[in-house]
Design a protein around this motif. Structure first.
Motif, mmCIF file in Angstrom:
data_model
loop_
_atom_site.group_PDB
_atom_site.id
_atom_site.type_symbol
_atom_site.label_atom_id
_atom_site.label_comp_id
_atom_site.label_asym_id
_atom_site.label_seq_id
_atom_site.Cartn_x
_atom_site.Cartn_y
_atom_site.Cartn_z
ATOM 1 N N ALA A 235 7.379 120.433 65.423
ATOM 2 C CA ALA A 235 8.014 119.131 65.197
ATOM 3 C C ALA A 235 6.983 118.093 64.779
ATOM 4 O O ALA A 235 7.211 117.311 63.849
ATOM 5 C CB ALA A 235 8.743 118.679 66.459
ATOM 6 N N LEU A 236 5.833 118.090 65.435
ATOM 7 C CA LEU A 236 4.774 117.148 65.082
ATOM 8 C C LEU A 236 4.252 117.429 63.683
ATOM 9 O O LEU A 236 4.057 116.508 62.880
ATOM 10 C CB LEU A 236 3.631 117.232 66.106
ATOM 11 N N LEU A 237 4.056 118.693 63.366
ATOM 12 C CA LEU A 237 3.606 119.083 62.028
ATOM 13 C C LEU A 237 4.609 118.648 60.970
ATOM 14 O O LEU A 237 4.243 118.087 59.937
ATOM 15 C CB LEU A 237 3.396 120.593 61.976
ATOM 16 N N SER A 238 5.886 118.864 61.230
ATOM 17 C CA SER A 238 6.931 118.487 60.275
ATOM 18 C C SER A 238 6.975 116.978 60.080
ATOM 19 O O SER A 238 7.096 116.498 58.943
ATOM 20 C CB SER A 238 8.286 118.978 60.767
ATOM 21 N N PHE A 239 6.872 116.231 61.159
ATOM 22 C CA PHE A 239 6.884 114.772 61.067
ATOM 23 C C PHE A 239 5.696 114.277 60.238
ATOM 24 O O PHE A 239 5.859 113.443 59.341
ATOM 25 C CB PHE A 239 6.845 114.154 62.464
ATOM 26 N N CYS A 240 4.522 114.799 60.521
ATOM 27 C CA CYS A 240 3.328 114.370 59.791
ATOM 28 C C CYS A 240 3.421 114.747 58.309
ATOM 29 O O CYS A 240 3.051 113.965 57.436
ATOM 30 C CB CYS A 240 2.079 114.974 60.409
ATOM 31 N N MET A 241 3.911 115.946 58.039
ATOM 32 C CA MET A 241 4.047 116.393 56.652
ATOM 33 C C MET A 241 5.036 115.522 55.891
ATOM 34 O O MET A 241 4.762 115.081 54.772
ATOM 35 C CB MET A 241 4.496 117.857 56.637
ATOM 36 N N GLY B 286 3.535 112.039 55.412
ATOM 37 C CA GLY B 286 2.447 112.112 54.447
ATOM 38 C C GLY B 286 2.955 112.222 53.022
ATOM 39 O O GLY B 286 2.444 111.569 52.113
ATOM 40 N N ILE B 287 3.970 113.045 52.815
ATOM 41 C CA ILE B 287 4.534 113.199 51.462
ATOM 42 C C ILE B 287 5.177 111.893 51.004
ATOM 43 O O ILE B 287 5.021 111.487 49.858
ATOM 44 C CB ILE B 287 5.545 114.355 51.446
ATOM 45 N N ILE B 288 5.894 111.243 51.893
ATOM 46 C CA ILE B 288 6.542 109.971 51.542
ATOM 47 C C ILE B 288 5.492 108.927 51.176
ATOM 48 O O ILE B 288 5.609 108.236 50.162
ATOM 49 C CB ILE B 288 7.449 109.485 52.694
ATOM 50 N N ARG C 157 3.583 105.927 43.042
ATOM 51 C CA ARG C 157 4.413 104.947 42.324
ATOM 52 C C ARG C 157 3.762 103.573 42.307
ATOM 53 O O ARG C 157 3.891 102.837 41.341
ATOM 54 C CB ARG C 157 5.792 104.886 42.944
ATOM 55 N N LEU C 158 3.045 103.233 43.387
ATOM 56 C CA LEU C 158 2.350 101.951 43.456
ATOM 57 C C LEU C 158 1.287 101.839 42.369
ATOM 58 O O LEU C 158 1.110 100.777 41.762
ATOM 59 C CB LEU C 158 1.716 101.776 44.839
ATOM 60 N N PHE C 159 0.605 102.941 42.086
ATOM 61 C CA PHE C 159 -0.432 102.947 41.054
ATOM 62 C C PHE C 159 0.091 103.358 39.686
ATOM 63 O O PHE C 159 -0.682 103.508 38.751
ATOM 64 C CB PHE C 159 -1.579 103.873 41.465
ATOM 65 N N ILE D 243 -0.907 115.087 51.301
ATOM 66 C CA ILE D 243 -1.320 116.145 52.210
ATOM 67 C C ILE D 243 -2.482 115.675 53.075
ATOM 68 O O ILE D 243 -2.542 115.957 54.271
ATOM 69 C CB ILE D 243 -1.701 117.419 51.428
ATOM 70 N N GLY D 244 -3.399 114.941 52.484
ATOM 71 C CA GLY D 244 -4.508 114.384 53.257
ATOM 72 C C GLY D 244 -4.032 113.404 54.309
ATOM 73 O O GLY D 244 -4.517 113.405 55.448
ATOM 74 N N ILE D 245 -3.070 112.580 53.934
ATOM 75 C CA ILE D 245 -2.492 111.635 54.898
ATOM 76 C C ILE D 245 -1.818 112.406 56.031
ATOM 77 O O ILE D 245 -1.958 112.056 57.199
ATOM 78 C CB ILE D 245 -1.493 110.692 54.193
ATOM 79 N N ALA D 246 -1.098 113.468 55.677
ATOM 80 C CA ALA D 246 -0.425 114.282 56.698
ATOM 81 C C ALA D 246 -1.448 114.920 57.640
ATOM 82 O O ALA D 246 -1.233 114.948 58.856
ATOM 83 C CB ALA D 246 0.424 115.364 56.029
#
Length: 117
Positions: free
Chosen positions: A7-13, A16-18, A25-27, A36-39
């Protein structure tokens, strides 16, 4: 339980993708930038926080640790393959900037280890 690690892995993934898509889109780039790095960072930070702040059972803590340990090497291997292929396609400037990032990371290891002490 191991399910909490998933569950923690899924939440982080997912987060991170979002965030990676948002940064893209910001750039003005139609790609995921660092999702993936953020996740991975979220997974490391949140798993450490949960271990310290909550009184997790031994089995739950092992489940979170297991998925943290499995996820990071797999993602690093996948990302490194993509980075090498992208660098070869991108030309000399991509290889040069990647080399600078690696050298800077190695140089920061002693600095970061002194901060921990």
């Amino acid at each position: 339980m191991v399910i909490y690690g998933i569950a923690l892995l899924s939440f982080c993934m997912l987060l991170g993708i979002i965030l990676g898509e948002f940064l893209g889109r910001l750039f003005g780039i139609d790609a995921n930038i660092g999702g993936i790095g953020i996740a991975m960072l979220l997974l490391v930070i949140l798993s450490g926080y949960l271990k310290r702040s909550l009184n997790l059972g031994n089995i739950t803590e092992k489940g979170i640790t297991f998925w943290s340990m499995i996820y990071i090497p797999i993602v690093v291997a996948m990302a490194s393959k993509q980075n090498v292929l992208g660098a070869i396609d991108g030309g000399l400037i991509a290889l040069f900037s990647g080399g600078i990032a690696v050298i800077a990371s190695f140089l920061l290891i002693p600095v970061l280890s002194k901060i921990k002490k």
